[in-house]
Motif scaffolding. Sequence first.
Motif, PDB file in Angstrom:
ATOM      1  N   ALA A 247       0.868  -1.184   0.000  1.00 52.95           N
ATOM      2  CA  ALA A 247       0.000   0.000   0.000  1.00 52.95           C
ATOM      3  C   ALA A 247       0.903   1.232   0.000  1.00 52.95           C
ATOM      4  O   ALA A 247       2.107   1.131   0.262  1.00 52.95           O
ATOM      5  CB  ALA A 247      -0.914  -0.005   1.212  1.00 52.95           C
ATOM      6  N   PRO A 248       0.352   2.419  -0.271  1.00 57.55           N
ATOM      7  CA  PRO A 248       1.188   3.623  -0.293  1.00 57.55           C
ATOM      8  C   PRO A 248       1.758   3.995   1.069  1.00 57.55           C
ATOM      9  O   PRO A 248       2.736   4.730   1.143  1.00 57.55           O
ATOM     10  CB  PRO A 248       0.222   4.716  -0.799  1.00 57.55           C
ATOM     11  N   ASP A 249       1.143   3.537   2.155  1.00 60.90           N
ATOM     12  CA  ASP A 249       1.615   3.873   3.493  1.00 60.90           C
ATOM     13  C   ASP A 249       1.275   2.738   4.453  1.00 60.90           C
ATOM     14  O   ASP A 249       0.475   1.849   4.137  1.00 60.90           O
ATOM     15  CB  ASP A 249       0.997   5.186   3.976  1.00 60.90           C
ATOM     16  N   LEU A 250       1.895   2.789   5.622  1.00 57.02           N
ATOM     17  CA  LEU A 250       1.749   1.719   6.601  1.00 57.02           C
ATOM     18  C   LEU A 250       0.312   1.586   7.080  1.00 57.02           C
ATOM     19  O   LEU A 250      -0.215   0.468   7.198  1.00 57.02           O
ATOM     20  CB  LEU A 250       2.686   1.967   7.790  1.00 57.02           C
ATOM     21  N   LYS A 251      -0.359   2.701   7.354  1.00 56.67           N
ATOM     22  CA  LYS A 251      -1.727   2.641   7.881  1.00 56.67           C
ATOM     23  C   LYS A 251      -2.660   1.925   6.907  1.00 56.67           C
ATOM     24  O   LYS A 251      -3.458   1.060   7.305  1.00 56.67           O
ATOM     25  CB  LYS A 251      -2.244   4.049   8.176  1.00 56.67           C
ATOM     26  N   THR A 252      -2.554   2.254   5.630  1.00 54.01           N
ATOM     27  CA  THR A 252      -3.402   1.601   4.629  1.00 54.01           C
ATOM     28  C   THR A 252      -3.059   0.122   4.516  1.00 54.01           C
ATOM     29  O   THR A 252      -3.954  -0.720   4.368  1.00 54.01           O
ATOM     30  CB  THR A 252      -3.256   2.286   3.262  1.00 54.01           C
ATOM     31  N   ALA A 253      -1.761  -0.200   4.601  1.00 55.95           N
ATOM     32  CA  ALA A 253      -1.352  -1.607   4.549  1.00 55.95           C
ATOM     33  C   ALA A 253      -1.922  -2.389   5.722  1.00 55.95           C
ATOM     34  O   ALA A 253      -2.382  -3.530   5.562  1.00 55.95           O
ATOM     35  CB  ALA A 253       0.174  -1.705   4.535  1.00 55.95           C
ATOM     36  N   GLU A 254      -1.911  -1.783   6.922  1.00 55.69           N
ATOM     37  CA  GLU A 254      -2.478  -2.452   8.089  1.00 55.69           C
ATOM     38  C   GLU A 254      -3.973  -2.688   7.905  1.00 55.69           C
ATOM     39  O   GLU A 254      -4.499  -3.751   8.262  1.00 55.69           O
ATOM     40  CB  GLU A 254      -2.212  -1.614   9.338  1.00 55.69           C
ATOM     41  N   GLN A 255      -4.669  -1.712   7.334  1.00 58.91           N
ATOM     42  CA  GLN A 255      -6.097  -1.862   7.080  1.00 58.91           C
ATOM     43  C   GLN A 255      -6.347  -2.950   6.056  1.00 58.91           C
ATOM     44  O   GLN A 255      -7.295  -3.736   6.177  1.00 58.91           O
ATOM     45  CB  GLN A 255      -6.680  -0.533   6.605  1.00 58.91           C
ATOM     46  N   LEU A 256      -5.487  -3.028   5.042  1.00 63.45           N
ATOM     47  CA  LEU A 256      -5.617  -4.053   4.005  1.00 63.45           C
ATOM     48  C   LEU A 256      -5.466  -5.446   4.614  1.00 63.45           C
ATOM     49  O   LEU A 256      -6.265  -6.352   4.332  1.00 63.45           O
ATOM     50  CB  LEU A 256      -4.571  -3.811   2.914  1.00 63.45           C
ATOM     51  N   VAL A 257      -4.448  -5.619   5.433  1.00 66.79           N
ATOM     52  CA  VAL A 257      -4.222  -6.915   6.079  1.00 66.79           C
ATOM     53  C   VAL A 257      -5.403  -7.269   6.984  1.00 66.79           C
ATOM     54  O   VAL A 257      -5.820  -8.432   7.052  1.00 66.79           O
ATOM     55  CB  VAL A 257      -2.897  -6.902   6.870  1.00 66.79           C
ATOM     56  N   GLN A 258      -5.954  -6.269   7.666  1.00 67.17           N
ATOM     57  CA  GLN A 258      -7.101  -6.501   8.546  1.00 67.17           C
ATOM     58  C   GLN A 258      -8.328  -6.932   7.746  1.00 67.17           C
ATOM     59  O   GLN A 258      -9.076  -7.821   8.169  1.00 67.17           O
ATOM     60  CB  GLN A 258      -7.406  -5.237   9.349  1.00 67.17           C
ATOM     61  N   VAL A 259      -8.545  -6.312   6.590  1.00 64.19           N
ATOM     62  CA  VAL A 259      -9.678  -6.680   5.732  1.00 64.19           C
ATOM     63  C   VAL A 259      -9.563  -8.151   5.331  1.00 64.19           C
ATOM     64  O   VAL A 259     -10.546  -8.900   5.390  1.00 64.19           O
ATOM     65  CB  VAL A 259      -9.718  -5.778   4.475  1.00 64.19           C
ATOM     66  N   ALA A 260      -8.365  -8.569   4.933  1.00 67.39           N
ATOM     67  CA  ALA A 260      -8.167  -9.966   4.544  1.00 67.39           C
ATOM     68  C   ALA A 260      -8.398 -10.901   5.725  1.00 67.39           C
ATOM     69  O   ALA A 260      -9.032 -11.954   5.591  1.00 67.39           O
ATOM     70  CB  ALA A 260      -6.759 -10.153   3.975  1.00 67.39           C
ATOM     71  N   ALA A 261      -7.892 -10.513   6.908  1.00 62.03           N
ATOM     72  CA  ALA A 261      -8.040 -11.367   8.092  1.00 62.03           C
ATOM     73  C   ALA A 261      -9.505 -11.502   8.495  1.00 62.03           C
ATOM     74  O   ALA A 261      -9.969 -12.600   8.823  1.00 62.03           O
ATOM     75  CB  ALA A 261      -7.217 -10.793   9.246  1.00 62.03           C
ATOM     76  N   GLU A 262     -10.231 -10.395   8.487  1.00 59.79           N
ATOM     77  CA  GLU A 262     -11.633 -10.442   8.890  1.00 59.79           C
ATOM     78  C   GLU A 262     -12.474 -11.239   7.907  1.00 59.79           C
ATOM     79  O   GLU A 262     -13.473 -11.862   8.289  1.00 59.79           O
ATOM     80  CB  GLU A 262     -12.176  -9.020   9.020  1.00 59.79           C
TER      81      GLU A 262
END
Length: 564
Positions: free
Chosen positions: A99-114
């Motif tokens: 992702a362009p930044d860490l916060k968005t990457a963390e949200q992306l990983v969370q979306v996949a996990a959920e």
Amino acid sequence: MTALRGICVGAGYFSRFHLDAWRRMNDVDIVAICDTNQAAAKAMASEYDVSNAYATLEEALSSEQVEFVDIITPPASHFGLVEMVARHGLPVICQKPLAPDLKTAEQLVQVAAEAGIRLMVHENFRFQPWHRAVKSLLDSGVIGNKLHTISCRTRLGDGWGPDAYLGRQPYFRDMKRFLIQETGVHFIDTFRYLAGEIDEVFCSTRRLNDAIQGEDSVHLLVSFSNGATGIWDASRYNESLSSDPRYTFGSFQIEGNEGTIWISEDGEIKIARLGEAPTRHEYDPSKTGFAGDCVLITQQHFIDCLRAGRPFETNGSDYLANLRIVESAYDSAAANRPVRVKHPTPDREFIDLSIPINNALPGASVTDCKTVLQDGWNATTVSLYSHCGTHMDAPKHFIASGQTIDQMALASFVGPAKVIDLTPVSPSELLTVERITSSTSLPIEVGDRLLLRTDWYKHLGNSIYRNELPRISPELAQWFVDKQVALIGVEPPSVADVNNIDELTEVHRILLEGDVVIVEGLANLDQLTQEQVEFIALPLRIENGDGCPVRAIAVQTTSQSHAR
């Protein structure tokens, strides 16, 4: 073997390497390519024998039956695409940067996990054949058991003109964070793969070509948790002497307490132990595809893990560690000082694996001895059969001269344990070596603690619990001994048929004489969600004891980000 069907999203420059690799894999069939530039998608589909081309991923997912999605687009598009794949419940392999930044990457990983989907980051540098070879050499101790330094010098020479990057990946020119985020993340992941976690960074950056927005020259110094140092000296502006600087993307030098390993820009590996002349390490890196055919190796890892249910090396959660180091590097460059990396804090979950001790438990008696009303305090008298409930066997249990419970080494009682799911099991089933090996993808290694999940504890209180228990065969017991397993934990009240004294004695003696700790009567293994957990089972220090009830627990960890 039935081929897994997939969709590729993106028809840009790097998609050629993905599609070429997929086409050479016999167990994969790419059925569609998506790109908002439909002409590019159709051209790429024609070139790589892909049946269909679509303008959007949503259209492709609605039209095709597939088992996975491969995302090969610029980082700003990744979140929306992964979110869409998650709604369809499909595994995804996604190009870096995530992702362009860490916060968005963390949200992306969370979306996949959920959504419960499997996510792998297409981080291919660690899969380059020279890095796989060097990892094996380091693990073998060829340059000692203490790493001193990993250093890499990168000169790509593809970014020095006014038209830099236009011919290959033009979006590079507009990235305000460029060399560390786009290229450096590869080396950060490779450094972690070879040397472990990074605790601190010190970074300086420059922009040498005014035609681009971000930095194109970097000096990055990292400190590893094990005390080693890593150095990445990189420029995309200046050139290398190599005829193909994008083959290895740099030269490497790895130093340990007993010698040095070198990787040249043509992929040659040399080793020299201290005081000895360098020798060439013989291996055969590919010249096909991208950078030693690492794209093919990466994608084969993705498919192999999908089929076997194994974790990806570069799963989303682990890859966030790379992005935290990227953020720390930019923070360091801005502040011109060393910066501690923001590591995740383990969030620990404790699962009780013990059967409750009460008067309903055979072999246990709990009675009031003192009461607050009559004596001023509460106290009970507890009587326990040494092998009741969740308990541990000492060698003395079946061996006259065997160790007693107070003499056994505590180290075996605490540590990592592998969970082997054998469910469903049949009453009186004889567990074999094949039954174990076919039920787990994890290797069984020296010193392992193994927890055998059968869900048998659910029969507690019924006659079947004791009289028709699944049991370990003598051959399997000997296999555990030959593998030098440290501990076996089972849910039935015994590892063998309690109504067959010959079997009971034989299996116990094999294990106990082979120094395998036996824990019997475990419960709640069905609550464990990870293949490996921390296991603790401590007996009382009973002198000359042949066994003892234990409080057995498992600890599972998740991660929460915090600043150290």
